[in-house]
Enzyme design. Structure first.
Site, mmCIF file in Angstrom:
data_model
loop_
_atom_site.group_PDB
_atom_site.id
_atom_site.type_symbol
_atom_site.label_atom_id
_atom_site.label_comp_id
_atom_site.label_asym_id
_atom_site.label_seq_id
_atom_site.Cartn_x
_atom_site.Cartn_y
_atom_site.Cartn_z
ATOM 1 N N ARG A 1 -2.286 -3.028 0.868
ATOM 2 C CA ARG A 1 -1.705 -4.278 1.354
ATOM 3 C C ARG A 1 -0.232 -4.172 1.741
ATOM 4 N NH1 ARG A 1 -5.911 -5.407 -1.397
ATOM 5 N NH2 ARG A 1 -5.065 -3.771 -2.685
ATOM 6 N N THR A 2 0.549 -3.556 0.866
ATOM 7 C CA THR A 2 1.987 -3.613 1.123
ATOM 8 C C THR A 2 2.317 -2.859 2.406
ATOM 9 O OG1 THR A 2 2.344 -3.771 -1.233
ATOM 10 C CG2 THR A 2 4.263 -3.224 0.096
ATOM 11 N N LYS B 1 8.046 19.651 0.138
ATOM 12 C CA LYS B 1 8.817 20.904 0.204
ATOM 13 C C LYS B 1 10.022 20.849 -0.717
ATOM 14 C CE LYS B 1 7.851 21.602 5.130
ATOM 15 N NZ LYS B 1 8.505 21.600 6.452
ATOM 16 N N ARG C 1 8.212 2.852 -0.811
ATOM 17 C CA ARG C 1 7.580 2.771 -2.145
ATOM 18 C C ARG C 1 7.684 4.129 -2.794
ATOM 19 N NH1 ARG C 1 1.759 0.196 -3.452
ATOM 20 N NH2 ARG C 1 3.093 -1.639 -3.346
ATOM 21 N N HIS D 1 9.131 -5.165 -7.553
ATOM 22 C CA HIS D 1 8.350 -5.252 -6.302
ATOM 23 C C HIS D 1 8.723 -6.564 -5.609
ATOM 24 C CE1 HIS D 1 5.323 -4.741 -3.384
ATOM 25 N NE2 HIS D 1 4.283 -4.443 -4.122
HETATM 26 C C1 NCD Z 1 0.771 -4.103 -6.754
HETATM 27 C C2 NCD Z 1 1.723 -2.937 -6.883
HETATM 28 O O1 NCD Z 1 1.670 -1.990 -6.091
HETATM 29 O O2 NCD Z 1 2.551 -3.021 -7.797
HETATM 30 N N1 NCD Z 1 0.038 -4.061 -5.573
HETATM 31 C C3 NCD Z 1 0.575 -4.624 -4.443
HETATM 32 O O3 NCD Z 1 1.567 -4.194 -3.943
HETATM 33 N N2 NCD Z 1 -0.023 -5.729 -3.965
HETATM 34 C C4 NCD Z 1 -0.077 -4.332 -7.954
HETATM 35 C C5 NCD Z 1 -0.915 -3.196 -8.467
HETATM 36 O O4 NCD Z 1 -0.923 -2.090 -7.931
HETATM 37 O O5 NCD Z 1 -1.623 -3.448 -9.458
#
Ligand code: NCD
Length: 305
Positions: free
Chosen positions: A51-52, A80, A101, A129
């Site tokens: 999703r993100t 590397k 991320r 997040h």
């Molecule tokens: C979350 C995350 O990555 O922290 N997912 C997301 O970004 N919607 C929650 C999760 O991974 O449980």
């Protein structure tokens, strides 16, 4: 350079403005279709995501911009031995804004000190997040019509769940918020979040292991996945993974206007039978994530232009 590392980097007024812009995008998508023409977003994902990453990419495409990036550390020069600092200095030469991320807490902050374009923290380890929080706030605002006077239950892995930490930080700045923390003892909210956020802002909160006992009180139920990748051993994960499973039976005592949120991915913690319940908001929440990221990209590009 204005980046977004923690949700507290945004004032309450700025969050209200982002929510207002996201709502306007939902109502008038055509108005925004060319706003980022000629601009590029890089998505640097050193950890898995559906999703993100895809919502950031869809957001940039819907603003008329372009996208580049990688979706796993193994396909980048991190494999590397390149540092995050060097990677972002490099990508700053190619992109106007970066969503990143990383499994290490603080990596996006380090990146923001070295990059010459804005960095958006798309999740750093078990820490924060902030763009999921913007998604959650837009969802709460659309579902409940307000961001204050709410009793919010957080259920599941409150220790490692970064979305929980960021949303609690955000909610602590609104009025009339009561937080109910529902988790097994081993997955309780870290004490630094309790001290630095809940106690500091005098937020009323309780901790319990019993979801059913508190169900009738809740306006929002924020379910979370037990974060397998952050556990030190598989045995503990297997023992704790099914601590809470929300079923239609357990919802019988819930308010008729409860909003059930989940950042997703879901593993077992919400029975599929609940998906058709009007109180299940998690797939509407997914869609909101794209719109609020559009608003955020616009804001950071405008401020840094
Ligand atoms: C979350 C995350 O990555 O922290 N997912 C997301 O970004 N919607 C929650 C999760 O991974 O449980």
């Amino acid at each position: 350079m204005r980046s977004l590392i923690s949700i507290l980097d945004l004032s309450v007024e700025e969050i209200d403005e982002l929510i207002a812009v996201a709502n306007d995008i939902i109502d008038n998508p055509k108005k925004y279709a060319e706003k980022c023409h000629g601009k590029k977003l890089a998505t640097l994902f050193f950890e898995p995501s559906t999703r993100t990453r895809l919502s950031f990419e869809a957001a940039m495409y819907e603003l008329g911009g372009n996208v580049l990036g990688f979706s796993e550390a193994q396909s980048s020069s991190a494999a590397k031995g390149e540092s995050v600092a060097d990677t972002v200095r490099t990508v700053s030469c190619y992109a106007d804004i970066i969503a990143m991320r990383h499994p290490k807490e603080g990596a996006p902050l380090v990146a923001s000190m070295k990059a010459t374009v804005p960095i958006i923290n798309a999740g750093d380890g078990g820490h924060n997040h902030p763009t999921q929080t913007l998604t959650d706030l837009l969802t709460i605002q659309r579902e409940k019509g307000r961001l204050n006077n709410l009793t919010v239950g957080f259920c599941g892995d409150l220790k490692f769940g970064r979305t929980v930490h960021s949303l609690i930080e955000a909610l602590s700045r609104y009025t009339g918020i009561k937080i109910i923390l529902i988790s097994p003892d081993e997955l309780k909210l870290p004490s630094y979040v309790k001290q630095d956020v809940l106690k500091k802002h005098n937020i009323e909160y309780v901790q319990t292991t019993d979801l059913e006992a508190v169900m009738p009180e809740l306006d929002i139920l924020y379910m979370t996945r037990v974060q397998r990748e952050r556990f030190f051993n598989e045995e503990d994960y297997l023992r704790l993974k099914d601590s809470y499973i929300l079923t239609p039976e357990k919802l019988k005592t819930a308010k008729s206007d409860l909003a059930i949120l989940h950042p997703l991915p879901r593993v077992n913690e919400i029975a599929v039978a609940i998906d058709d319940d009007p109180r299940a908001c998690y797939f509407r929440q997914v869609l909101n994530g794209k719109f609020v990221r559009m608003a955020l990209i616009l804001k950071l590009l405008e401020e840094n232009s």
